[in-house]
Design an enzyme around this catalytic site. Structure first.
Site, mmCIF file in Angstrom:
data_model
loop_
_atom_site.group_PDB
_atom_site.id
_atom_site.type_symbol
_atom_site.label_atom_id
_atom_site.label_comp_id
_atom_site.label_asym_id
_atom_site.label_seq_id
_atom_site.Cartn_x
_atom_site.Cartn_y
_atom_site.Cartn_z
ATOM 1 C CB CYS A 11 -0.902 0.056 1.239
ATOM 2 S SG CYS A 11 -1.947 -1.361 1.447
ATOM 3 N N GLY A 39 0.296 0.328 -5.166
ATOM 4 C CA GLY A 39 -0.908 -0.498 -5.104
ATOM 5 C C GLY A 39 -1.886 -0.099 -6.180
ATOM 6 C CG ASN A 117 2.831 0.466 3.294
ATOM 7 O OD1 ASN A 117 3.905 1.035 3.173
ATOM 8 N ND2 ASN A 117 2.600 -0.691 2.742
ATOM 9 N N GLY A 118 1.532 -2.188 5.235
ATOM 10 C CA GLY A 118 2.321 -3.201 5.938
ATOM 11 C C GLY A 118 1.500 -4.438 6.234
ATOM 12 C CE1 TYR A 261 9.333 -3.855 -9.461
ATOM 13 C CE2 TYR A 261 8.383 -5.057 -7.626
ATOM 14 C CZ TYR A 261 8.308 -4.594 -8.931
ATOM 15 O OH TYR A 261 7.211 -4.870 -9.682
ATOM 16 C CB SER A 302 12.463 -1.781 -10.797
ATOM 17 O OG SER A 302 12.021 -3.040 -11.222
ATOM 18 C CB CYS A 450 13.991 -6.765 6.861
ATOM 19 S SG CYS A 450 13.272 -8.434 6.894
#
Length: 473
Positions: A11, A39, A117-118, A261, A302, A450
């Site tokens: 999102c 999105g 978002n997440g 990306y 990308s 991460c």
């Protein structure tokens, strides 16, 4: 239906509070337009008038792209100087209008509108607890769990920002939030900083949004990034910050795919240029996986910056091999497997004159299932390329993602239980090279990231079961 081999973000969020009292709905529209890449399934806008009756929120949302859902007529009735907007791609919760955001809640203390978002990793458990307590859910998305916890805590706290803090102590996972209450605009970012969130200013209006490109689009200046774990509250008295949930910097864990990306190349995340990160990825590929060739090309969009980086480092000319159809959006009807039309060919076509008789280095941002890489390689060879050497500006995917990126289960990943040589054979390339995992931190200038989808080492314990989309069960 063909399964897409491109990763999707979940999102994009956008919130604005105009202290001069101007209507903000059209500004949110243009902000969402700039975030459309995050999105393409659904979108929505909710606005309120801080000087009008307390608790009146006007909202409109629907399935489709921003310019498909909203018309000029939509904004005739959307009057208000504070508002939030959202663009969505689903990784948890079905693709339906009910699950479009922002979520608008009417409760004992008034109204809340929330955009998220997440992905939460403890959403299923929290949802069950709420359901056994009598909660009735209108959606199948984990964002509603956050909204419920904020509303519940608000009954017992003095301010809405305290309620957001209470909710943050209960939820686990990735979240960048924008929350609109009757007189406040609040932004919150999870303590690991998985997803980006920043603050901007235009005249006497303040903005909280996912990416800086949205600020540029509306002519706003960048103020600063929201810190991982920070809650920012914007009122007529200014910006207030709560950093009590912040972790030591070394524990932060930004999603590296924002840099590789997801984010637009003209955005900056936590002070780092996305475009510069992609140029670096290409340079590192040229250093670590060199090959003799005549032309370096990127798979749009990308892969282009990484291809330019490879060219700059290697000295091999950079060129264009693919023409992309810019009109293939969310509503594109994918050909059936039995049909001769390939969705890859509808989206991309090869410039035969550019590749014929040449040794080509083709850069893409990732290989997920491998279902499109083999077609793109074969398209180049059919167009007359003598050799096709594929380079990937990320390491091989070996683990799923639980934090808002739709990296699928391990069994669906082409790199799982296969060597690079076996993958090379499957996609038909003459050689194949991936970005080294140890290069990832260098892309972000040392910012903690991460790497769970590459190494299986997640910044917090993943759920034992894959909980994505579980609410439909």
């Amino acid at each position: 239906m063909e399964v897409s081999d491109k990763l999707k973000e979940e999102c994009g969020v956008f919130g604005i509070y105009d202290f001069d009292g101007n209507d903000v709905a059209s500004t949110i529209y243009y902000g969402l337009f700039a975030l459309q890449h995050r999105g393409q399934e659904s979108c929505g806008i909710a606005v309120s008038d801080t000087k009008g009756p307390k608790g009146v929120v006007q909202s409109y949302k629907g399935m489709g792209l921003v310019n498909e859902v909203f018309t000029e007529d939509t904004f005739d009735n959307m009057k208000g100087d504070i508002g939030v907007g959202h663009v969505r791609y689903s990784t948890a919760g079905a693709s339906s209008r009910e699950n479009a955001q922002p979520l608008v809640l009417n409760y004992i203390k008034g109204t809340l509108a929330l955009a998220h978002n997440g992905n939460l990793i403890n959403a299923v458990r929290l949802r069950e607890e709420l359901a056994y307590d009598g909660a009735i859910f209108q959606t199948t998305i984990d964002s509603e769990v956050i909204a419920y916890h904020i509303a519940r805590a608000r009954v017992k706290t003095a301010t809405v920002e305290e309620a957001v803090l209470h909710a943050m102590k209960k939820v686990e996972g990735a979240y960048s939030l924008v929350v609109m209450s009757p007189r406040k605009l609040i932004g919150a970012r999870d303590p690991y900083g998985f997803k980006p969130l920043c603050i901007g200013k235009r005249d006497n209006a303040y903005i909280i949004t996912s990416e800086t490109c949205a600020l540029d689009t509306i002519g706003a200046e960048f103020v600063r990034d929201v810190l991982p774990g920070e809650i920012v509250t914007i009122t007529k008295d200014g910006i207030k910050s709560d950093t009590s949930m912040c972790l030591p910097a070394e524990k932060e864990a930004r999603c590296i795919f924002e840099y590789i990306y997801f984010a637009r190349p003209d955005s900056r995340i936590d002070g780092r240029s996305v475009y510069h990160s992609r140029i670096l990825a290409g340079r590192y590929l040229a250093m670590d996986s060199p090959v003799e060739a005549d032309l370096v090309v990127g798979v749009p969009e990308s892969g282009n910056a990484a291809a330019l980086g490879y060219s700059l480092e290697s000295g091999i000319p950079y060129g264009t091999a693919f023409v992309k159809n810019g009109y293939v959006g969310r509503t594109f009807i994918k050909p059936k497997q039995s049909s001769r039309e390939s969705s890859v060919r509808v989206k991309l076509n090869v410039l035969k004159e550019a590749v014929e008789g040449k040794r080509i280095i083709m850069i893409d941002d990732s290989i997920v299932r491998g279902t499109t890489s083999d077609r793109i390689v074969s398209m180049l060879k059919e167009a007359g390329a003598k050799e096709v050497h594929m380079r990937v500006s990320s390491p091989p995917f070996l683990w799923p993602c639980y934090f808002g990126t739709d990296v699928p289960a391990r069994e669906q990943l082409i790199a799982y239980n296969r060597t690079i040589e076996e993958i090379r054979e499957m996609i038909g390339a003459d050689s194949l090279g991936y970005l080294k995992t140890e290069r990832l931190e260098q892309l972000t200038g040392g910012l903690p990231i991460c790497k769970g989808c590459f190494t299986g080492n997640y910044p917090l314990d993943p759920p034992e079961d894959d909980i994505r989309g579980d609410f439909e069960k």
